[in-house]
Scaffold this motif. Structure first.
Motif, PDB file in Angstrom:
ATOM      1  N   ASP A 150      59.182  21.594  31.876  1.00 55.70           N
ATOM      2  CA  ASP A 150      60.616  21.735  31.578  1.00 55.70           C
ATOM      3  C   ASP A 150      60.977  21.374  30.136  1.00 55.70           C
ATOM      4  N   SER A 151      60.006  20.950  29.353  1.00 52.22           N
ATOM      5  CA  SER A 151      60.301  20.376  28.032  1.00 52.22           C
ATOM      6  C   SER A 151      60.802  21.432  27.042  1.00 52.22           C
ATOM      7  N   MET A 152      61.693  20.994  26.156  1.00 52.68           N
ATOM      8  CA  MET A 152      62.123  21.832  25.038  1.00 52.68           C
ATOM      9  C   MET A 152      62.493  20.937  23.861  1.00 52.68           C
ATOM     10  N   ALA A 153      62.645  21.560  22.709  1.00 52.73           N
ATOM     11  CA  ALA A 153      63.148  20.883  21.514  1.00 52.73           C
ATOM     12  C   ALA A 153      64.451  21.565  21.102  1.00 52.73           C
ATOM     13  N   THR A 154      65.256  20.833  20.357  1.00 50.41           N
ATOM     14  CA  THR A 154      66.535  21.359  19.883  1.00 50.41           C
ATOM     15  C   THR A 154      66.610  21.172  18.370  1.00 50.41           C
ATOM     16  N   TYR A 155      66.967  22.241  17.682  1.00 47.73           N
ATOM     17  CA  TYR A 155      67.033  22.212  16.213  1.00 47.73           C
ATOM     18  C   TYR A 155      68.485  22.337  15.764  1.00 47.73           C
ATOM     19  N   LEU A 156      68.899  21.462  14.862  1.00 44.62           N
ATOM     20  CA  LEU A 156      70.255  21.478  14.306  1.00 44.62           C
ATOM     21  C   LEU A 156      70.233  22.105  12.926  1.00 44.62           C
ATOM     22  N   THR A 157      70.897  23.238  12.782  1.00 36.05           N
ATOM     23  CA  THR A 157      70.932  23.918  11.490  1.00 36.05           C
ATOM     24  C   THR A 157      71.764  23.135  10.482  1.00 36.05           C
ATOM     25  N   ASP A 158      71.581  23.466   9.240  1.00 33.22           N
ATOM     26  CA  ASP A 158      72.271  22.849   8.102  1.00 33.22           C
ATOM     27  C   ASP A 158      71.773  21.429   7.840  1.00 33.22           C
ATOM     28  N   ASP A 159      71.765  20.575   8.871  1.00 29.78           N
ATOM     29  CA  ASP A 159      71.173  19.241   8.721  1.00 29.78           C
ATOM     30  C   ASP A 159      69.649  19.287   8.845  1.00 29.78           C
ATOM     31  N   ASN A 160      69.143  20.377   9.384  1.00 28.39           N
ATOM     32  CA  ASN A 160      67.691  20.614   9.466  1.00 28.39           C
ATOM     33  C   ASN A 160      66.962  19.498  10.225  1.00 28.39           C
ATOM     34  N   ILE A 161      67.491  19.180  11.393  1.00 23.60           N
ATOM     35  CA  ILE A 161      66.890  18.142  12.239  1.00 23.60           C
ATOM     36  C   ILE A 161      66.276  18.787  13.478  1.00 23.60           C
ATOM     37  N   LEU A 162      65.016  18.456  13.744  1.00 23.51           N
ATOM     38  CA  LEU A 162      64.357  18.891  14.962  1.00 23.51           C
ATOM     39  C   LEU A 162      64.328  17.727  15.941  1.00 23.51           C
ATOM     40  N   PHE A 163      65.086  17.851  17.033  1.00 25.69           N
ATOM     41  CA  PHE A 163      65.058  16.855  18.103  1.00 25.69           C
ATOM     42  C   PHE A 163      63.912  17.266  19.032  1.00 25.69           C
ATOM     43  N   SER A 164      62.759  16.628  18.862  1.00 31.06           N
ATOM     44  CA  SER A 164      61.505  17.140  19.417  1.00 31.06           C
ATOM     45  C   SER A 164      61.142  16.574  20.781  1.00 31.06           C
ATOM     46  N   ASN A 165      61.967  15.682  21.312  1.00 29.20           N
ATOM     47  CA  ASN A 165      61.699  15.029  22.587  1.00 29.20           C
ATOM     48  C   ASN A 165      60.346  14.322  22.551  1.00 29.20           C
ATOM     49  N   ASP A 166      59.449  14.604  23.515  1.00 29.19           N
ATOM     50  CA  ASP A 166      58.206  13.831  23.596  1.00 29.19           C
ATOM     51  C   ASP A 166      57.189  14.218  22.525  1.00 29.19           C
ATOM     52  N   ALA A 167      57.278  15.415  21.998  1.00 31.48           N
ATOM     53  CA  ALA A 167      56.366  15.793  20.920  1.00 31.48           C
ATOM     54  C   ALA A 167      56.665  14.952  19.673  1.00 31.48           C
ATOM     55  N   PHE A 168      55.606  14.517  19.002  1.00 34.30           N
ATOM     56  CA  PHE A 168      55.682  13.779  17.725  1.00 34.30           C
ATOM     57  C   PHE A 168      56.206  12.349  17.869  1.00 34.30           C
ATOM     58  N   GLY A 169      56.232  11.844  19.110  1.00 34.36           N
ATOM     59  CA  GLY A 169      56.725  10.488  19.318  1.00 34.36           C
ATOM     60  C   GLY A 169      55.612   9.461  19.421  1.00 34.36           C
ATOM     61  N   GLN A 170      56.016   8.227  19.638  1.00 38.55           N
ATOM     62  CA  GLN A 170      55.078   7.112  19.818  1.00 38.55           C
ATOM     63  C   GLN A 170      55.763   6.082  20.716  1.00 38.55           C
ATOM     64  N   HIS A 171      54.985   5.376  21.508  1.00 40.79           N
ATOM     65  CA  HIS A 171      55.536   4.212  22.204  1.00 40.79           C
ATOM     66  C   HIS A 171      55.410   3.037  21.249  1.00 40.79           C
ATOM     67  N   TYR A 172      56.471   2.842  20.469  1.00 42.12           N
ATOM     68  CA  TYR A 172      56.458   1.875  19.378  1.00 42.12           C
ATOM     69  C   TYR A 172      57.902   1.501  19.069  1.00 42.12           C
ATOM     70  N   ALA A 173      58.223   0.228  19.148  1.00 45.46           N
ATOM     71  CA  ALA A 173      59.578  -0.238  18.867  1.00 45.46           C
ATOM     72  C   ALA A 173      59.769  -0.416  17.364  1.00 45.46           C
ATOM     73  N   VAL A 174      60.684   0.358  16.805  1.00 40.78           N
ATOM     74  CA  VAL A 174      60.995   0.274  15.372  1.00 40.78           C
ATOM     75  C   VAL A 174      62.492   0.029  15.245  1.00 40.78           C
ATOM     76  N   GLU A 175      62.869  -1.225  15.077  1.00 45.47           N
ATOM     77  CA  GLU A 175      64.291  -1.577  14.990  1.00 45.47           C
ATOM     78  C   GLU A 175      64.962  -0.877  13.809  1.00 45.47           C
ATOM     79  N   GLU A 176      64.177  -0.620  12.766  1.00 41.65           N
ATOM     80  CA  GLU A 176      64.721   0.034  11.566  1.00 41.65           C
ATOM     81  C   GLU A 176      64.824   1.548  11.728  1.00 41.65           C
ATOM     82  N   LEU A 177      64.364   2.086  12.839  1.00 43.13           N
ATOM     83  CA  LEU A 177      64.489   3.473  13.270  1.00 43.13           C
ATOM     84  C   LEU A 177      63.561   4.459  12.575  1.00 43.13           C
ATOM     85  N   PHE A 178      63.334   4.339  11.280  1.00 37.91           N
ATOM     86  CA  PHE A 178      62.716   5.420  10.534  1.00 37.91           C
ATOM     87  C   PHE A 178      61.258   5.144  10.170  1.00 37.91           C
TER      88      PHE A 178
END
Length: 395
Positions: A150-178
């Motif tokens: 059922d997985s998909m990704a969503t891309y936001l034009t102009d801001d050029n953001i790919l909301f990739s869901n589980d792809a390209f992620g990590q189980h890693y807590a990063v309080e600073e986000l980036f």
């Protein structure tokens, strides 16, 4: 509180510092994790994913403190798994008529898990888009089997953001986000662990999907996954890593994995490690007792290896149950283009090596003929075979 990602896009997820296991207890969490949800506030307001059910009430209260829920025009459900949809039921109680955009399989997933509530589903497929005002659109890209149907990704034009869901992620807590704010060693380690233990079975699909995304010619300034750090500094670095990892990845590494009853098999494992450094001095050698080491950490090292040696004593005309379970997991990950050898001690019947070899072959490994089969405790003639075994694997 929400935290800015870019322009009118905010992170509104949950940093899960206390999380220790995932997928039941099947995946170890050593450095925390996060469930990343995102809020896009243009002429239309869009919520992309939610968080895991244990944090649903905190998520809702946080969301309410930032925005009137009735102002949410659309909800995007990139994936129906509970760590992303766990707050959806409570949210929809508050705004039941809000359209939910997802794949056809996600409708099955969400209704299968939470029941049929008459939600206003809008089924999308690759290339479909949704106008959210101010000249911006959301473009949907199906990501089947990365890692659910059922997985998909969503891309936001102009801001050029790919909301990739589980792809390209990590189980890693990063309080600073980036990603540029994260510990780079931990970030890369956890990204590889995530791929090796979850996505590797789908590597052929990963390669095709990367080619498809590149073929869409979408500029990508940020990749915003649903776990771990958001990639804003050189975001395509993780895409390049996935491209490499999906092609039967290996480094110059040799990993030895064993279990032992009365330390005989352990002694052979250590001798193999010693001989490996003589046979191939530049090769990284690692040794793990599967009853004492973390199985997901071991699998990450196997993923990196060009060869492995697997050992178990014979017990009950077979191998130790701990090793049998580990080999079942190994088979499910579908590693390719790796060599393997077997070793072990026995007292009476000695079927262990045969069982190990058969299991490794069924897991896709090229099993060499050289093996060490020691009666009772290893003697000099057993240890002397370690050189030939390592040469067969590493030369």
């Amino acid at each position: 509180m929400k935290r800015q990602v870019k322009n009118n896009v905010s992170w509104i997820g949950y940093i899960d510092w206390e999380l220790e296991t995932f997928h039941g207890d099947d995946y170890s969490i050593l450095n925390g994790s996060s469930q990343n949800a995102y809020l896009v506030e243009e002429e239309k307001t869009v919520l992309i994913d939610t968080v895991w059910a244990p944090h649903r009430f905190e998520f809702l209260e946080n969301l309410k403190s930032e925005i009137d829920l009735n102002k949410i025009d659309y909800i995007i459900a990139n994936h129906g798994e509970v760590d992303h949809s766990g707050a959806l039921v409570e949210l929809m109680k508050e705004i039941p008529n809000t359209p939910v955009y997802c794949t056809a399989n996600a409708v099955k997933s969400l209704e299968g898990q939470y029941g049929k509530h008459g939600w206003d589903f809008h089924v999308v497929k690759t290339g479909d888009s949704l106008d959210i005002g101010n000249g911006k659109k959301l473009i949907f890209v199906e990501m089947r089997m990365l890692h659910w149907p059922d997985s998909m990704a969503t891309y936001l034009t102009d801001d050029n953001i790919l909301f990739s869901n589980d792809a390209f992620g990590q189980h890693y807590a990063v309080e600073e986000l980036f990603n540029d704010k994260a510990d780079q060693c931990l970030l890369n380690k956890e990204a590889m662990k995530y791929y090796a233990n979850i996505l590797n079975p789908f590597s052929p699909l990963v390669s095709k999907k990367i080619d498809e995304i590149v073929g869409l010619n979408l500029p990508i300034d940020i990749i915003a996954p649903s776990h771990g750090a958001i990639w804003r500094e050189n975001p395509l670095q993780i895409v390049e890593k996935y491209a490499a990892w999906s092609k039967a990845y290996q480094e110059d590494q040799f990993t030895i994995v064993y279990d032992t009853m009365w330390q005989g098999t352990e002694k052979i494992a250590h001798r193999i490690a010693k001989e490996a450094k003589t046979v191939s001095p530049d090769t990284v050698v690692k040794v793990f007792n599967i009853s004492k080491a973390d199985k997901n950490e071991i699998m990450t090292e196997v993923f990196k290896s060009r060869a492995i040696a697997v050992g178990s004593p014979t017990i009950g005309n077979s191998i130790m149950s701990s090793m049998a379970g580990w080999l079942h997991f190994l088979k499910s990950l579908k590693f390719r283009n790796k060599k393997a050898a077997v070793f072990g001690c026995y007292g009476w019947s000695g079927e262990g090596n045969k069982v190990l070899a058969e299991e490794l072959k069924s897991a896709g490994f090229d099993v060499v003929e050289e093996n060490i089969k020691s009666s009772w405790n290893p003697e000099k003639e057993d240890f002397d075979q370690a050189k030939g075994l390592t040469e067969a694997l590493l030369k």
